[in-house]
Design a protein around this motif. Structure first.
Motif, PDB file in Angstrom:
ATOM      1  N   ASN A   1       5.691   5.419   3.494  1.00 14.35           N
ATOM      2  CA  ASN A   1       5.702   5.195   2.054  1.00 14.35           C
ATOM      3  C   ASN A   1       7.114   5.309   1.478  1.00 14.35           C
ATOM      4  OD1 ASN A   1       2.976   4.750   2.026  1.00 14.35           O
ATOM      5  ND2 ASN A   1       2.448   6.875   1.606  1.00 14.35           N
TER       6      ASN A   1
ATOM      7  N   GLU B   1      -4.533   4.779  10.444  1.00 16.51           N
ATOM      8  CA  GLU B   1      -4.498   5.708   9.307  1.00 16.51           C
ATOM      9  C   GLU B   1      -3.119   5.700   8.651  1.00 16.51           C
ATOM     10  OE1 GLU B   1      -6.206   9.557  10.132  1.00 16.51           O
ATOM     11  OE2 GLU B   1      -4.959  10.495   8.602  1.00 16.51           O
TER      12      GLU B   1
ATOM     13  N   ASN C   1      -2.533   2.384   6.927  1.00 12.50           N
ATOM     14  CA  ASN C   1      -3.579   2.101   5.948  1.00 12.50           C
ATOM     15  C   ASN C   1      -4.208   0.722   6.160  1.00 12.50           C
ATOM     16  OD1 ASN C   1      -5.196   2.743   3.758  1.00 12.50           O
ATOM     17  ND2 ASN C   1      -3.786   1.819   2.271  1.00 12.50           N
ATOM     18  N   ARG C   2      -4.551   0.474   7.393  1.00 13.93           N
ATOM     19  CA  ARG C   2      -5.219  -0.779   7.732  1.00 13.93           C
ATOM     20  C   ARG C   2      -6.400  -0.478   8.655  1.00 13.93           C
ATOM     21  NH1 ARG C   2      -2.237  -5.607   7.261  1.00 13.93           N
ATOM     22  NH2 ARG C   2      -0.160  -5.284   6.411  1.00 13.93           N
TER      23      ARG C   2
ATOM     24  N   ARG D   1       0.450  12.307  11.865  1.00 15.79           N
ATOM     25  CA  ARG D   1      -0.065  11.228  11.006  1.00 15.79           C
ATOM     26  C   ARG D   1       0.414  11.410   9.561  1.00 15.79           C
ATOM     27  NH1 ARG D   1      -4.821  12.338  14.020  1.00 15.79           N
ATOM     28  NH2 ARG D   1      -5.705  13.533  12.295  1.00 15.79           N
TER      29      ARG D   1
ATOM     30  N   ASP E   1      -0.504   5.397  -1.759  1.00 19.55           N
ATOM     31  CA  ASP E   1      -1.349   6.465  -1.266  1.00 19.55           C
ATOM     32  C   ASP E   1      -0.552   7.522  -0.538  1.00 19.55           C
ATOM     33  OD1 ASP E   1      -2.418   5.029   1.840  1.00 19.55           O
ATOM     34  OD2 ASP E   1      -0.588   4.835   0.724  1.00 19.55           O
TER      35      ASP E   1
ATOM     36  N   THR F   1       3.025   8.948   7.627  1.00 21.45           N
ATOM     37  CA  THR F   1       2.545   8.251   6.437  1.00 21.45           C
ATOM     38  C   THR F   1       3.530   8.444   5.288  1.00 21.45           C
ATOM     39  OG1 THR F   1       0.273   8.649   7.139  1.00 21.45           O
ATOM     40  CG2 THR F   1       0.600   7.982   4.856  1.00 21.45           C
TER      41      THR F   1
ATOM     42  N   ASP G   1       0.795  -1.218   0.000  1.00 22.64           N
ATOM     43  CA  ASP G   1       0.000   0.000   0.000  1.00 22.64           C
ATOM     44  C   ASP G   1       0.826   1.266   0.000  1.00 22.64           C
ATOM     45  OD1 ASP G   1      -0.735  -0.337   3.525  1.00 22.64           O
ATOM     46  OD2 ASP G   1       1.088  -0.407   2.385  1.00 22.64           O
ATOM     47  N   SER G   2       1.776   1.337  -0.810  1.00 19.30           N
ATOM     48  CA  SER G   2       2.549   2.576  -0.814  1.00 19.30           C
ATOM     49  C   SER G   2       2.049   3.542  -1.869  1.00 19.30           C
ATOM     50  CB  SER G   2       4.025   2.272  -1.053  1.00 19.30           C
ATOM     51  OG  SER G   2       4.196   1.864  -2.375  1.00 19.30           O
TER      52      SER G   2
END
Lengths: 303, 184
Positions: free
Chosen positions: B83, B154, B157-158, B75, A298, B79, A295-296
């Motif tokens: 990523n 959040e 992403n789960r 957050r 987003d 995130t 899931d990268s």
């Protein structure tokens, strides 16, 4: 997997006050593996929090190097925790210890992080937290902070009732009544509180009209706490002794009846179904590469 | 969560950075880069410094697109970090292995303190490395940041239920490991 741990809190055998005291007393001892686990979590937290920023890259230095201020010493450093949180931080090792003990002894669950750092209004002498996480779809978390050293005639116990994502309510028992000490709501939620002679009701609502209601009252010698979430169309009812300890079944027989409408919480199969990709996570971490492919896409900065 | 007393400071920091003031950027860097670095280390990044710098750079470049309070910023930036870590991991698996001669020179550890710090960190990482990366990131986010389940959910992403399950299993795995160490 590990479903045997997923026991409805009312069916669990909670720590007695003596056991809790013993767990706290042993928090600094390395004799008990559960406490070593708690200590490890604390040490890990301290170690990770002590990591210093790396040297800024040249690209970053271009941002940092441009100052429009005449006073270059005006760098803002945020406190990592508010005063209340800092107080909770000081109790963290003991909390981890009691959490670990609770998990080992009662089949409760370990909980780390903010949720474990219960801020207890007027509870600077609070010494422990027992986390009781009801299972099932309902995500309400009931946490009990005890203060066995407190003035028993005045305030017997503090209860931090967390209601899903809506917020939390801090309760205590005083003069034969449940009293709300503080209500905090999460972003997007507002709270309205009404307090009767012997009971407390807090209604959390959000912009979508979702509603979570926390109700607490004395029933006999026990405190009955109900958290109802209209999203799940479900409610969770828990009983506690006035000193903050989770009530045992024997207590309930003596003090009050229990309306056990939470049979669904006897299993957290819903948890497992949501995380089916980690069913094998008792294995080593060699599966990093698999997990990283999920899931990268987003990236918030790539919107 | 209700605003804390640090919210005005955060607002000032953000406003300053958005105005292009280096003090604002410096403040953001000092407040968050270490935490990102810790997350990157704990998540097993091959080069946590690069990930940290990349994360902060992306945040700075996109600062005007962020809106929210300090909790939302945490957050948001974690995130981004996550990523970047995933991207870095993918790149790492595609990159040819360098021989020792080809490897870029690493900065020399400056002091004994750093060695001690690494020793302690290694001991922590040894145990954390027994967890899956998903378990580890959930637990580390909660340990470093005291983030709530919903905040962590959040970031990773789960669903919150999955985060709770990961946390529980991760802690159980840690406990089992420690028990095993005690026995042995």
């Amino acid at each position: 997997m590990n479903d045997q741990d997923d026991v409805y809190q009312g069916d669990m055998e909670p720590l007695t006050p003596d056991e809790l005291d013993a767990a706290l007393a042993e928090a600094t001892s390395a004799a008990d593996p559960e406490h070593v686990t708690a200590r490890f979590l604390h040490e890990a937290s301290q170690t990770l929090r002590s990591v210093q920023p790396p040297t800024p890259s040249p690209a970053l230095s271009e941002f940092i190097g441009v100052s429009t201020s005449t006073d270059t010493d005006m760098v803002i450093v945020l406190p990592r925790h508010s005063a209340v949180e800092a107080s909770a931080q000081q109790r963290k090792p003991k909390m981890f210890a009691s959490l670990a003990t609770a998990a080992a002894t009662t089949g409760g669950k370990l909980l780390v992080g903010a949720a474990a750092l219960v801020s207890v209004a007027g509870g600077a002498h609070a010494t422990g937290v027992v986390d009781l996480v009801p299972d099932g779809d309902n995500e309400q978390t009931v946490q009990v902070a005890t203060q066995p050293d407190g003035p028993a005639d005045e305030v017997l116990g503090d209860f931090r009732i967390a209601a899903g994502q809506a917020g939390s309510v801090l309760l205590y028992v005083e003069d034969g009544a449940v009293v709300s000490a503080a209500v905090s709501s999460e972003d997007g939620w507002s709270a309205e509180q009404s307090e009767g002679d012997e009971d407390v009701k807090v209604v959390f609502t959000n912009e979508d009209g979702d509603e979570v209601v926390v109700m607490a009252r004395l029933e006999g010698e026990l405190v009955r706490v109900e958290v109802a979430d209209d999203q799940d169309d479900d409610s969770e009812i828990s009983f506690f002794e006035a000193n903050g300890s989770p009530a045992t079944i024997a207590d309930m027989d003596n003090g009050s009846s229990r309306s056990d409408d939470s049979d669904s919480s006897s299993s957290d199969s819903s948890d497992d179904s949501d995380s089916s990709d980690d069913d094998s996570d008792d294995d080593s971490s060699d599966d990093d590469s698999d997990s990283d492919d999920d899931d990268s896409d987003d990236d918030p900065d790539d919107d | 969560m209700a605003p804390t007393q640090k919210q005005p400071l955060f607002d000032e920091m953000l406003r300053s950075a958005r105005d292009g003031d280096g003090v604002g950027f410096d403040s953001l860097y000092r407040n968050y880069a270490g935490r990102i670095q810790a997350f990157a280390i704990a998540r097993g990044a091959a080069d946590p410094e690069v990930v940290t710098n990349d994360t902060m750079l992306r945040a700075f470049q996109n600062l005007n697109r962020f809106s929210g309070d300090e909790a939302a910023f945490v957050r948001w930036i974690f995130t981004i970090a996550r990523n970047r870590l995933i991207d870095a991991h993918r790149s790492e698996t595609r990159r040819p292995v360098l021989s020792d001669d080809d490897a870029p020179e690493q900065p020399v550890a400056s002091a004994e303190d750093e060695a001690l710090e690494h020793m302690s960190r290694d001991a922590v990482m040894d145990r954390l490395s027994l967890l899956t990366v998903e378990q580890r990131e959930v637990i580390v986010l909660r340990l470093i940041e005291d983030l709530s389940i919903s905040d962590v959910a959040e970031i990773v992403n789960r669903p919150a239920t999955a985060v709770k399950a990961l946390q529980r299993r991760g802690l159980q795995a840690l406990q089992r490991q420690i028990l095993a160490e005690e026995v042995s």
